[in-house]
Design a protein around this motif. Structure first.
Motif, PDB file in Angstrom:
ATOM      1  N   ASP A  60      41.103  41.267  44.217  1.00 43.29           N
ATOM      2  CA  ASP A  60      40.530  42.127  43.891  1.00 43.29           C
ATOM      3  C   ASP A  60      40.689  43.549  44.836  1.00 43.29           C
ATOM      4  O   ASP A  60      40.757  44.734  44.484  1.00 43.29           O
ATOM      5  CB  ASP A  60      39.363  42.094  43.742  1.00 43.29           C
ATOM      6  N   ASP A  95      40.308  35.303  44.003  1.00 40.76           N
ATOM      7  CA  ASP A  95      39.953  36.482  43.176  1.00 40.76           C
ATOM      8  C   ASP A  95      39.761  37.765  44.222  1.00 40.76           C
ATOM      9  O   ASP A  95      39.916  38.822  44.113  1.00 40.76           O
ATOM     10  CB  ASP A  95      38.934  36.199  42.509  1.00 40.76           C
ATOM     11  N   ARG A 109      37.838  31.419  44.209  1.00 41.43           N
ATOM     12  CA  ARG A 109      37.031  32.593  44.672  1.00 41.43           C
ATOM     13  C   ARG A 109      37.816  33.520  45.816  1.00 41.43           C
ATOM     14  O   ARG A 109      37.766  34.657  45.721  1.00 41.43           O
ATOM     15  CB  ARG A 109      35.706  32.311  45.074  1.00 41.43           C
ATOM     16  N   LYS A 163      44.504  45.089  43.752  1.00 35.72           N
ATOM     17  CA  LYS A 163      44.681  45.064  42.253  1.00 35.72           C
ATOM     18  C   LYS A 163      46.041  45.565  41.958  1.00 35.72           C
ATOM     19  O   LYS A 163      46.729  45.136  41.046  1.00 35.72           O
ATOM     20  CB  LYS A 163      43.463  45.645  41.586  1.00 35.72           C
ATOM     21  N   ARG A 220      44.438  30.263  37.991  1.00 29.08           N
ATOM     22  CA  ARG A 220      44.055  31.700  38.146  1.00 29.08           C
ATOM     23  C   ARG A 220      45.189  32.687  38.715  1.00 29.08           C
ATOM     24  O   ARG A 220      45.098  33.845  38.303  1.00 29.08           O
ATOM     25  CB  ARG A 220      42.782  31.567  39.188  1.00 29.08           C
ATOM     26  N   ARG A 280      45.904  36.164  36.717  1.00 26.97           N
ATOM     27  CA  ARG A 280      45.398  37.568  37.381  1.00 26.97           C
ATOM     28  C   ARG A 280      46.513  38.407  37.166  1.00 26.97           C
ATOM     29  O   ARG A 280      46.583  39.606  37.254  1.00 26.97           O
ATOM     30  CB  ARG A 280      44.931  37.428  38.794  1.00 26.97           C
TER      31      ARG A 280
END
Length: 493
Positions: free
Chosen positions: A94, A90, A87, A97, A132, A136
């Motif tokens: 984010d 991420d 998390r 990006k 992850r 991504r």
């Protein structure tokens, strides 16, 4: 491979992480030290547009898990729970990006991406977090991607590349403990306390001491060099933080157990959690810092142990100048010693008003800082220079570190060179007027500097000087050139 050679670009210490600013005020930094994700994306996009095959190496601390709040419950020196770590990753991606999409496009166009683990992004080594990260950036089996997370150095020809925290006692990563943890997590097994990964002492300092202070004073991880710069200024701004030094001192004593056995050889005897578990005991130092009041003589006792006789520390009076008790060359692994000495100078007059403390602060700052602290042609921290010299003697023409946030290009014996990649994070440095100007002007400059630091007016003092190294590697694997460069825009790569 092109007979004329290929290009290799190296960057380090991006430190992507931390909450974004809530307002457009230039002094509102959120909780970030890297505010230039767009420039990074432009850099990677420009490399992606070159003919294949360019190699891009991110030499540690690409992301900064230590800057990520743990769900409103403060900060962790290490996030063991993989779901929580995913998390956090991420959230980091984010916010920037465009950069991570640029990494994906870079790979998609046939280039090579290499990522080395640092000490602020240790969680990237966890199986679920690695997975992850690959998802991504759109990683597939056809892409040329390599991740080095077991403490190995990376080599290109006669160049040795590593993050550099191996030579910093505060930030040595226990890769054996990390491997044991990863082994269990990869099997969905519970992690017994004996197998808990022990984060470096420096990570505990950041998460449990510096970050809570940073919530009020944003300068704390921008002002470099960290230990020597942060502690004196912090004590001038807020003498009440004296009680925090005891916590840092305890971690400092733990870190000193990991001093080097040689210039480039860590000491593994009784090393970081050799028996598993945390070396810091049950008290993780995460309890309320503001309410912790050590015994009045606790700090002095620790300082005496660290510094020796009190006669070795010249105490500054409110209106006088302090002699420099640190004139000899002291390496960065002993910066905690210097910092405690500086803190004592300041604390000796902590009952005086701010104006009265300025001469002591000026003397303290000048005792360990010069205009050459960030000079590119010399390394003022002797453990990195000593490590580079010893490593070069093993047959390397180039030894390349990051970690310190100070770009370097230093000549070594036998024609070798030590390069430090610097950082893409923001920095605050003591202005030259303070370090070497006449005392009256220096005091005026120091007054303005500290007042702005204490009120969060950082923008006028903050600099962004992104650097990278460009290497040309021949078809035979030999390095034809290696140049430390300032990034001035995508059109000049």
């Amino acid at each position: 491979m092109d007979v004329n050679g290929r290009e290799v670009y190296l960057i380090s210490d991006l430190h992507l992480g931390g909450a974004q600013p809530a307002t457009a005020d230039p002094n509102d930094r959120g909780f970030r030290i890297c505010t230039h994700g767009a420039e990074l994306a432009g850099f990677v996009d420009a490399l992606a547009g070159k003919p294949p095959s360019v190699e891009l190496i991110v030499n540690g601390d690409m992301v900064d898990f230590l800057a990520e709040d743990d769900g409103g419950a403060g900060w962790l020196a290490f996030t063991t729970d993989q779901n929580d770590a995913v998390r956090k990753l991420d959230s980091i991606i984010d916010r920037d990006k465009a950069l991570f999409e640029a990494f994906g496009q870079f790979l998609e166009r046939g280039h090579r991406l290499v990522v080395l683990l640092g000490n602020h992004d240790v969680e990237l080594a966890l199986p679920a977090v690695r997975q992850r990260f690959g998802e991504r950036i759109g990683l597939t089996g056809r892409h040329d991607f390599h991740f080095i997370y077991d403490g190995e150095a990376y080599r290109i020809g006669r160049a040795l590349i590593e993050h550099g925290n191996r030579y910093d006692a505060f930030n040595i990563v226990d890769y054996d403990g990390l491997r044991r943890l990863r082994s269990l997590l990869s099997r969905n097994q519970a992690v017994p306390s004996d197998y808990a990964f022990a984060a470096p002492a420096g990570s505990h300092i950041v998460a449990e001491v510096m970050n809570p202070i940073k919530a009020q004073y944003r300068l704390i991880d921008l002002l470099k060099p960290e230990n020597e710069a942060m502690i004196p200024v912090l004590m001038a701004i807020e003498p009440g933080y004296r009680k925090v030094l005891t916590r840092i001192a305890a971690l400092g004593l733990q870190a000193r157990k990991h001093r080097l056995a040689g210039p480039a050889m860590p000491s593994f005897a009784g090393d970081i959690s050799a028996q598993g578990g945390s070396p810091y005991g049950d008290d993780s130092f995460a309890s309320d810092i503001a309410s912790s009041a050590p015994p009045p003589d606790a700090l002095d006792t620790i300082l005496e142990e660290r510094m020796g006789s009190a006669a070795t520390v010249v105490m500054a009076s409110a209106g006088g100048a302090a002699a420099n008790p640190f004139a000899e060359d002291i390496s960065a692994r002993d910066t905690i010693d210097r910092s405690w000495g500086l803190a004592r100078m300041l604390l000796s007059s902590s009952r005086e008003d701010f104006q009265a403390r300025l001469p002591a602060l000026l003397a303290a700052v000048r005792s360990v800082h010069t205009d050459g602290t960030f000079a590119r042609d010399a390394e003022c921290f002797t453990e990195y220079l000593g490590a580079a010299k010893e490593l070069a003697s093993g047959g390397f023409d180039f030894v390349i570190f990051g970690h310190t946030h100070a770009a370097r290009d230093v000549s070594l014996p036998a024609g070798a060179r030590y390069l430090n990649l610097g950082t893409w994070a923001d920095l605050i440095k003591f202005p030259s007027q303070i370090l070497s100007g006449p005392a009256p002007a220096a005091l005026d400059g120091l007054r303005a500097f500290v007042e702005d630091m204490s009120t969060g007016k950082l923008s006028a003092w903050t600099s962004f000087t992104p650097t990278y190294v460009k290497m040309i590697v021949g078809a035979d694997g030999a390095i034809r050139a290696a140049t430390l460069c300032d990034y001035t825009g995508p059109g000049r790569l």
